[in-house]
Motif scaffolding. Sequence first.
Motif, PDB file in Angstrom:
ATOM      1  N   ARG A  61       1.129   6.383   3.907  1.00  0.00           N
ATOM      2  CA  ARG A  61       2.352   7.183   3.933  1.00  0.00           C
ATOM      3  C   ARG A  61       2.086   8.539   3.275  1.00  0.00           C
ATOM      4  NH1 ARG A  61       6.380   2.301   1.870  1.00  0.00           N
ATOM      5  NH2 ARG A  61       6.143   1.012   3.743  1.00  0.00           N
ATOM      6  N   ALA A  62       2.832   9.527   3.711  1.00  0.00           N
ATOM      7  CA  ALA A  62       2.672  10.876   3.160  1.00  0.00           C
ATOM      8  C   ALA A  62       4.031  11.547   3.051  1.00  0.00           C
ATOM      9  CB  ALA A  62       1.735  11.708   4.037  1.00  0.00           C
ATOM     10  N   VAL A 111      -2.930  13.865  -9.444  1.00  0.00           N
ATOM     11  CA  VAL A 111      -2.586  12.738 -10.305  1.00  0.00           C
ATOM     12  C   VAL A 111      -2.687  11.479  -9.447  1.00  0.00           C
ATOM     13  CG1 VAL A 111      -0.941  11.766 -11.937  1.00  0.00           C
ATOM     14  CG2 VAL A 111      -0.924  14.227 -11.470  1.00  0.00           C
ATOM     15  N   TYR A 112      -3.459  10.510  -9.912  1.00  0.00           N
ATOM     16  CA  TYR A 112      -3.700   9.287  -9.138  1.00  0.00           C
ATOM     17  C   TYR A 112      -3.162   8.095  -9.920  1.00  0.00           C
ATOM     18  CZ  TYR A 112      -6.296   5.440  -6.955  1.00  0.00           C
ATOM     19  OH  TYR A 112      -6.643   4.270  -6.337  1.00  0.00           O
ATOM     20  N   VAL A 113      -2.396   7.243  -9.245  1.00  0.00           N
ATOM     21  CA  VAL A 113      -1.832   6.060  -9.890  1.00  0.00           C
ATOM     22  C   VAL A 113      -2.239   4.827  -9.086  1.00  0.00           C
ATOM     23  CG1 VAL A 113       0.245   4.915 -10.766  1.00  0.00           C
ATOM     24  CG2 VAL A 113       0.157   7.430 -10.640  1.00  0.00           C
ATOM     25  N   ALA A 114      -2.949   3.912  -9.721  1.00  0.00           N
ATOM     26  CA  ALA A 114      -3.319   2.649  -9.082  1.00  0.00           C
ATOM     27  C   ALA A 114      -2.194   1.644  -9.302  1.00  0.00           C
ATOM     28  CB  ALA A 114      -4.618   2.117  -9.677  1.00  0.00           C
ATOM     29  N   LEU A 115      -1.855   0.916  -8.238  1.00  0.00           N
ATOM     30  CA  LEU A 115      -0.732  -0.021  -8.293  1.00  0.00           C
ATOM     31  C   LEU A 115      -1.137  -1.389  -7.738  1.00  0.00           C
ATOM     32  CD1 LEU A 115       1.837   2.550  -6.908  1.00  0.00           C
ATOM     33  CD2 LEU A 115       1.802   1.700  -9.253  1.00  0.00           C
ATOM     34  N   PRO A 116      -2.070  -2.068  -8.392  1.00  0.00           N
ATOM     35  CA  PRO A 116      -2.453  -3.408  -7.917  1.00  0.00           C
ATOM     36  C   PRO A 116      -1.291  -4.384  -8.068  1.00  0.00           C
ATOM     37  CG  PRO A 116      -3.381  -2.991 -10.090  1.00  0.00           C
ATOM     38  CD  PRO A 116      -2.767  -1.701  -9.640  1.00  0.00           C
ATOM     39  N   ARG A 117      -1.245  -5.368  -7.192  1.00  0.00           N
ATOM     40  CA  ARG A 117      -0.163  -6.350  -7.219  1.00  0.00           C
ATOM     41  C   ARG A 117      -0.641  -7.640  -6.572  1.00  0.00           C
ATOM     42  NH1 ARG A 117       3.780  -3.584  -2.637  1.00  0.00           N
ATOM     43  NH2 ARG A 117       2.270  -3.583  -0.934  1.00  0.00           N
ATOM     44  N   PRO A 118       0.073  -8.754  -6.800  1.00  0.00           N
ATOM     45  CA  PRO A 118      -0.351 -10.013  -6.171  1.00  0.00           C
ATOM     46  C   PRO A 118      -0.342  -9.902  -4.652  1.00  0.00           C
ATOM     47  CG  PRO A 118       1.286 -10.427  -7.888  1.00  0.00           C
ATOM     48  CD  PRO A 118       1.235  -8.945  -7.683  1.00  0.00           C
ATOM     49  N   GLY A 119      -1.399 -10.379  -4.033  1.00  0.00           N
ATOM     50  CA  GLY A 119      -1.470 -10.402  -2.578  1.00  0.00           C
ATOM     51  C   GLY A 119      -1.744  -9.079  -1.930  1.00  0.00           C
ATOM     52  N   GLY A 120      -2.098  -8.081  -2.706  1.00  0.00           N
ATOM     53  CA  GLY A 120      -2.357  -6.782  -2.104  1.00  0.00           C
ATOM     54  C   GLY A 120      -2.724  -5.733  -3.125  1.00  0.00           C
ATOM     55  N   ASP A 121      -2.606  -4.508  -2.688  1.00  0.00           N
ATOM     56  CA  ASP A 121      -2.977  -3.381  -3.542  1.00  0.00           C
ATOM     57  C   ASP A 121      -2.206  -2.158  -3.059  1.00  0.00           C
ATOM     58  OD1 ASP A 121      -4.210  -2.007  -5.512  1.00  0.00           O
ATOM     59  OD2 ASP A 121      -6.241  -2.169  -4.721  1.00  0.00           O
ATOM     60  N   ALA A 122      -2.143  -1.152  -3.913  1.00  0.00           N
ATOM     61  CA  ALA A 122      -1.511   0.100  -3.516  1.00  0.00           C
ATOM     62  C   ALA A 122      -1.971   1.203  -4.459  1.00  0.00           C
ATOM     63  CB  ALA A 122       0.016  -0.017  -3.542  1.00  0.00           C
ATOM     64  N   TRP A 123      -1.875   2.420  -3.986  1.00  0.00           N
ATOM     65  CA  TRP A 123      -2.144   3.578  -4.845  1.00  0.00           C
ATOM     66  C   TRP A 123      -1.357   4.766  -4.310  1.00  0.00           C
ATOM     67  CZ3 TRP A 123      -4.064   7.743  -2.253  1.00  0.00           C
ATOM     68  CH2 TRP A 123      -4.812   7.508  -1.103  1.00  0.00           C
ATOM     69  N   ILE A 133       2.068  14.307  -1.409  1.00  0.00           N
ATOM     70  CA  ILE A 133       2.010  12.910  -1.851  1.00  0.00           C
ATOM     71  C   ILE A 133       1.298  12.084  -0.788  1.00  0.00           C
ATOM     72  CG2 ILE A 133       3.341  10.895  -2.568  1.00  0.00           C
ATOM     73  CD1 ILE A 133       5.689  12.817  -3.124  1.00  0.00           C
ATOM     74  N   THR A 134       0.320  11.317  -1.206  1.00  0.00           N
ATOM     75  CA  THR A 134      -0.381  10.398  -0.311  1.00  0.00           C
ATOM     76  C   THR A 134      -0.334   9.007  -0.929  1.00  0.00           C
ATOM     77  OG1 THR A 134      -1.892  12.174   0.355  1.00  0.00           O
ATOM     78  CG2 THR A 134      -2.538   9.904   0.877  1.00  0.00           C
ATOM     79  N   ALA A 135       0.028   8.028  -0.122  1.00  0.00           N
ATOM     80  CA  ALA A 135       0.113   6.655  -0.620  1.00  0.00           C
ATOM     81  C   ALA A 135      -0.541   5.703   0.376  1.00  0.00           C
ATOM     82  CB  ALA A 135       1.558   6.246  -0.854  1.00  0.00           C
ATOM     83  N   GLU A 136      -1.109   4.627  -0.154  1.00  0.00           N
ATOM     84  CA  GLU A 136      -1.694   3.588   0.696  1.00  0.00           C
ATOM     85  C   GLU A 136      -1.292   2.226   0.150  1.00  0.00           C
ATOM     86  OE1 GLU A 136      -5.839   3.816   2.458  1.00  0.00           O
ATOM     87  OE2 GLU A 136      -6.101   2.127   1.055  1.00  0.00           O
ATOM     88  N   ILE A 137      -0.824   1.354   1.045  1.00  0.00           N
ATOM     89  CA  ILE A 137      -0.374   0.010   0.656  1.00  0.00           C
ATOM     90  C   ILE A 137      -1.178  -1.001   1.460  1.00  0.00           C
ATOM     91  CG2 ILE A 137       1.605  -1.557   0.511  1.00  0.00           C
ATOM     92  CD1 ILE A 137       3.371   1.024   0.729  1.00  0.00           C
ATOM     93  N   THR A 138      -1.773  -1.973   0.770  1.00  0.00           N
ATOM     94  CA  THR A 138      -2.554  -3.025   1.415  1.00  0.00           C
ATOM     95  C   THR A 138      -1.877  -4.369   1.173  1.00  0.00           C
ATOM     96  OG1 THR A 138      -4.609  -1.797   1.048  1.00  0.00           O
ATOM     97  CG2 THR A 138      -4.806  -4.141   1.564  1.00  0.00           C
ATOM     98  N   ASP A 139      -1.620  -5.091   2.252  1.00  0.00           N
ATOM     99  CA  ASP A 139      -0.987  -6.416   2.173  1.00  0.00           C
ATOM    100  C   ASP A 139      -1.963  -7.442   2.742  1.00  0.00           C
ATOM    101  OD1 ASP A 139       0.564  -8.664   2.218  1.00  0.00           O
ATOM    102  OD2 ASP A 139       2.249  -7.771   3.286  1.00  0.00           O
TER     103      ASP A 139
END
Length: 211
Positions: A61-62, A111-123, A133-139
Amino acid sequence: MSVAGRKPAAKRWRSWWLKQLHTWHWVSAAVSLVAMLLFALTGITLNHAASIAATPAVTERAAVLPAPLRHQLAGAHARDAPLPLAVAEAVARAVGVDPTARPAEWSDGEVYVALPRPGGDAWVSVDRSTGSITAEITDRGWVSYLNDLHKGRNAGAAWFWFIDLFAAACVLFTLTGLLLLHLHARHRRATWPLVALGLAAPALIALFLIH
């Protein structure tokens, strides 16, 4: 006191203990039942993780940070300082990833923010000059999500304390079960051989079959 007088007292004491043990045993079982089933099932899925196929779904997402907020990214910041609250809220609205109160990596350009979570990842990354703004979500799916809950991976403080309380309930369940086995063992001859089997089987496997 005669033997006849002591017997009723002993029976009352045994009856009281049985009642207490049964009460604590069923209460601890009721409290931990659903979580115990979850952890048992995810124990199987973790043991067979290599044979359970999972194709991660990646979403990118952007967006652009509103101009009035960009000045909050200027100047010096501690290397792991979180994004300013107004900026974090704007990012969450723009790309659906909430970096509020998360440690951020500040460099000259972004500015980079890592957002790990159960069952996936995001930043999420925010350009400090343009506000891009650039975002990536992995499920990785529900199996991965439940497996990560089993391991307590990136699940937060509430789940951390839940696991401890659940483990305490399981300990209470097993100890009261052991005491109930002891009290009923004289009427059930297979009790201690089965308990010994439950101890010997994993012990022998660990000693002779694990390399």
